[in-house]
Design an enzyme around this catalytic site. Structure first.
Site, PDB file in Angstrom:
ATOM      1  CB  CYS A 194       4.606 -36.949  -6.638  1.00 20.78           C
ATOM      2  SG  CYS A 194       3.117 -36.138  -6.038  1.00 20.78           S
ATOM      3  CE  LYS A 215       6.797 -41.243   7.943  1.00 20.76           C
ATOM      4  NZ  LYS A 215       7.717 -40.145   8.280  1.00 20.76           N
ATOM      5  CG  HIS A 257       8.058 -36.795  -1.460  1.00 21.06           C
ATOM      6  ND1 HIS A 257       8.589 -36.976  -2.719  1.00 21.06           N
ATOM      7  CD2 HIS A 257       6.708 -36.754  -1.632  1.00 21.06           C
ATOM      8  CE1 HIS A 257       7.603 -37.031  -3.611  1.00 21.06           C
ATOM      9  NE2 HIS A 257       6.445 -36.888  -2.981  1.00 21.06           N
TER      10      HIS A 257
END
Lengths: 349, 132, 387
Positions: C85, C330, C334
């Protein structure tokens, strides 16, 4: 002379009551409970199979025996629910109990008596000096077709026995064994079939009773022992009734049978059944007590053993996980739908 | 998750029997095994050691949205377990019944099926934990 | 080493981009970035492309060449950067190093992820690869599962509440409404978060960043020549990165991401700034608990103090410190490989004073914080406006 140097048992924690199954099929629970002499049966968790049950029992046996598992020279796992058709359960178990690689291993199948057949093989191997210790396990997660009478009894569990012959280690000597075998088609499961089929009432007289009685009488002839010589008698227990009936026919009193009769509380653990019964009476036997064990496997055959408890049984008991505790502690009751889910019987595709 | 047999096979001792290793130079115990000690670097001196499987829950959750290979077993409880020998390991906690699994719950290891590669593939066995 | 500036940034709208594949997404953001930088395609000297799991999501590896080609940059050297990520942030850092070293003058960093072409279970599995495959994913321990373990421990150690975690999601959704690129334009309440479906307790669906498609592209140039392209170049004042154990269980603490702590402190030292100097930050809120950890580990708050501060509104836009003005992972979405690049783009927008309704008044210094896995990688950048 060959004897048992340690043993261990395992029964999954989950239980389903007769009432819960009877409710689904609109049957009368009370008459089933009376007819089969059973109140509930064990159910494996979704992540338990014959290999995991055999391993848990095998690990407890090693601990009880107090031996180095690397000294085990042979491992046999008897089951009719081996997780693989081809690839042995016995190799999974041998790795998981830390037995190392210098051993022989194989899976056995003879309906409910493959574990006792393994015991006989180990007797020969230890007595001949071929191996120092051997382990035989009876372990099953048996399948009963939904709606079939077997559904009330087919359960899961197993027991492992380590055979050796060092006098100071033997907790129970195997005095003699006798078998009776014939081609009797009372119960079977074809390769690839999910559930077994059976011959209904044909499973009784010509199968269970004939074989158990014949093998046991053969053992009596061989040893000169009589029913009253035994403190305990353990018979294969497909339900809670048959062993009581067969013991009576053979001349045993109910008190001799009671301690080894586990099916009323856990169901028929198939390959585990007579071996768990033996484990349960060894939990209680005093040195000098004689034990009769007669297994039965459909198809069909019986192995009968005369076993005598020896002095080391007392001190080794400290390390023992008792069958009674394993069965009674931390039970988790499930309903029929959870039972189906645990058995992977809910069709999802 | 169809994987080559070898990837299952090479971890059998660790996954079946919680065999980790210990750096004899600093005494630190590792699970899973490492070749190089995080403390000692080039002074690493590893020997295998079997862990007892006894420990207590350090952190816990119940996973309800599973990974692909675990679709049939969700929900399942997983925890970081602090073993009595020191290392923390991640694993499933099974058979808690109605008892709550929480931080501090005492557990010991059991031998269970982790998952199977479909109807025809290999079955993966693994240690899991069960409340004592 | 020379100073490096961001001279252009471009984004796609994040979200379920059913009609667009990987190549359309990157081209859309790339085109915007070169327009914004006021450069020509031929000016580009190197491309760093970031995706986390394009091989798993769409079956495409060898991403960087594809991205360079689809953005119209012919025959330039192109390299894929993968750091779970934190792929985006790590790619930015590689671009920064390339330009700072003097080896290249114009570098493009393009991050993209196309996640909605697979089922949720497959996406969950792919994301699980950010953890330890053999000891976490192989046991079915998912990515939300790992952060749920962290949350469980944080609640135990610091009495953090589910309401406090929910307040992170509520804030970030509120910010996202003001961002046209954001996946969600819908205010949510604490109660809705608490009542949403449990993913891995205590984390509910609305505690988790969504599965998103999207791309983000930035253009870097030496600060000394940046004015040539852009009136308001934004200087990268610090670029820092640290790693930690891949498996969560191997860490000394579950409630502190040490990699964040170390990268953050390194970045403050390099920029000669203190946490209190930061006006606006994009932090890695893949789960609500992650934003709480970030606020603590980046030294904005003491350990165990951030949750209450967030609940009290201190991190709202124009609060004590403005956090995740874009909506964060959020609210904005993402698309994993794009996230770290998008964070830079948002801070650039803020420092240029072009953030419109979500503009942080007088924003001079901003920070980005991008995490890989459950904390095995952390990348921190500090940016400031050059006056």
């Amino acid at each position: 002379m060959a004897g048992i140097v340690g043993y261990g048992a395992h029964v999954p924690r989950y239980r389903i009551k007769v009432e819960e199954i009877a409710k689904v099929w609109d049957e009368d629970a009370k008459s089933i409970k009376n007819g089969l002499n059973i109140t509930e049966k064990s159910v494996p968790s979704h992540d338990e199979d014959a290999a995991t049950i055999a391993t848990e029992a095998g690990r407890r046996a090693v601990h009880h025996a107090g031996i180095d598992p690397k000294e085990i020279g042979a491992i046999y796992v008897g089951s009719e629910s081996h997780p693989y058709a081809v690839k042995p359960t016995a190799t999974v178990v041998s790795q998981a109990i830390g037995a190392g690689n210098n051993l022989t291993a194989a899976d056995l199948e003879f309906a409910c008596k493959a574990g006792t057949a393994g015991l006989q093989m180990l007797m020969g191997m230890t007595d001949s000096g071929m191996i120092k210790y051997g382990m035989s396990i009876g372990s099953d997660t048996s399948q009963g077709r939904p709606g079939d009478a077997l559904e009330y009894t087919a359960s899961a569990g197993g027991a492992a026995f380590i055979v050796g012959k060092e006098k100071k280690e033997v907790i129970a000597e195997i005095l003699a064994t006798a078998s009776y075998t014939s081609d009797t088609p009372d119960f079977w499961r074809r390769e690839g079939a999910m559930y077994p089929s059976h011959g209904g009432r044909f499973t009784g007289e010509p199968a269970y009773f004939k074989h158990i009685i014949s093998a046991t009488k053969l053992l009596f002839e061989k040893t000169g022992l009589k029913p009253e010589d035994f403190a305990f008698a353990v018979f294969h227990q497909p339900n809670g009734k048959f062993p009581l009936v067969v013991s009576k026919k053979l001349g045993f009193a109910e008190h001799q049978v009671q301690d080894g009769l586990l099916t009323p509380k856990i169901g028929n653990t198939y390959s585990g059944a007579s071996m768990l019964g033996l484990a349960a009476v060894l939990d209680k036997a005093k040195p000098g007590d004689k034990i009769l064990v007669t297994s039965f496997g459909s198809g069909a055959g019986s192995d009968s053993f005369a076993i005598e408890a020896k002095e080391p049984i007392i001190e080794k008991r400290e390390r023992l996980a008792k069958v009674e505790d394993i069965i009674n502690k931390n039970k988790i009751y499930v309903d029929y739908s959870v039972y189906l889910k645990n058995r992977n019987s809910i069709v999802k595709n | 998750m169809e994987r080559a047999s070898a990837s299952l096979w090479r971890r059998i001792n660790e996954r079946y029997n919680l065999v980790g290793n210990k750096c004899e130079n600093c005494g630190r115990i590792y699970f899973p095994k490492r070749i190089v000690c995080r403390q000692c670097g080039r002074k690493t001196k590893m020997t295998e050691t079997k862990l007892s499987g006894n420990g207590k829950v350090y952190a816990v959750t119940k996973i309800r949205v599973p990974a692909q290979a675990f679709k049939d077993s969700a929900p399942y409880t997983v925890a970081v377990v602090e073993l009595e020998e020191g290392p923390r390991v991640e694993g499933h906690v099974v058979d808690a019944g109605n008892g709550e699994v929480k931080i501090g719950t005492k557990v010991h290891s059991v031998f269970r099926k982790m998952h199977a590669d479909g109807e025809e593939g290999l079955i993966y066995y693994h240690f899991k934990f069960e409340p004592v | 080493m020379r100073d490096v500036a961001v001279i252009g940034a471009g984004l796609t709208r994040f979200g379920e981009r059913w009609e667009h594949g990987l190549r359309e997404l990157i081209a859309e953001a790339g085109m915007q970035a070169i327009m914004d930088a006021n450069i020509e395609s031929k000016d580009i000297q190197i491309v760093y492309g970031s995706t986390m799991a394009s091989g798993r999501f769409v079956g495409q590896e060898h991403l960087a060449a594809l991205l360079a080609d689809q953005m119209g940059f012919k025959n330039v050297p192109a390299v894929r950067v993968e750091n779970a990520c934190a792929s985006g942030g790590s790619a930015v850092r590689q671009g920064y190093i390339a330009v700072a070293s003097g080896m290249y003058d114009i570098a493009v960093i393009g991050g993209v992820e196309k996640m909605t072409d697979v089922t949720t279970a497959e996406a969950t599995t792919a994301l699980g690869g950010a953890g330890d495959q053999e000891w976490e994913l192989a046991q079915g321990i998912t990515f939300p599962g790992l952060y749920a373990l962290i949350a469980n421990r944080h609640m135990h150690e610091y009495k953090t509440t589910e309401e406090q975690m929910a307040s992170v999601a509520v804030k970030n959704h509120r910010n996202a409404i003001k961002n046209k690129y954001a996946q969600f334009h819908k205010e949510i309440t604490i109660d809705e978060v608490l009542k949403s479906k449990i993913v891995s307790d205590p984390l509910k669906v609305l505690d988790c960043s969504p599965i998103s498609d999207g791309a983000a592209v930035i253009v870097l140039a030496p600060l000394e020549s940046a004015k040539k392209y852009n009136d308001t170049p934004i200087k990268i004042a610090a670029s820092a990165q640290a790693s930690d154990t891949l498996a969560l269980a191997d860490r000394d603490s579950l409630t502190e991401l040490k990699a964040t702590r170390l990268a953050g402190r390194d970045a403050y030292a390099k920029a000669r700034l203190k946490p209190t100097d930061i006006n606006v930050a994009e932090v890695h809120d893949c789960f609500t608990i992650a934003e709480i950890l970030a606020m603590e580990d980046l030294d904005f708050y003491g350990k165990g103090k951030a949750a209450k501060a967030i609940e009290d509104g201190e991190t709202e836009i124009n609060g004590k410190i403005s956090i995740n003005t874009s909506g964060g992972l959020k609210g904005c979405g993402h698309p994993v490989g794009a996230t770290g690049v998008k964070q830079i783009a948002e801070i650039v927008t803020q420092l240029r004073g072009e953030a419109g309704e979500r503009q942080v008044a007088g924003a001079e210094v901003g920070l980005t914080h991008n995490v890989g896995g459950s904390g095995a990688t952390a990348v921190v950048h500090i940016l400031n406006r050059v006056n």
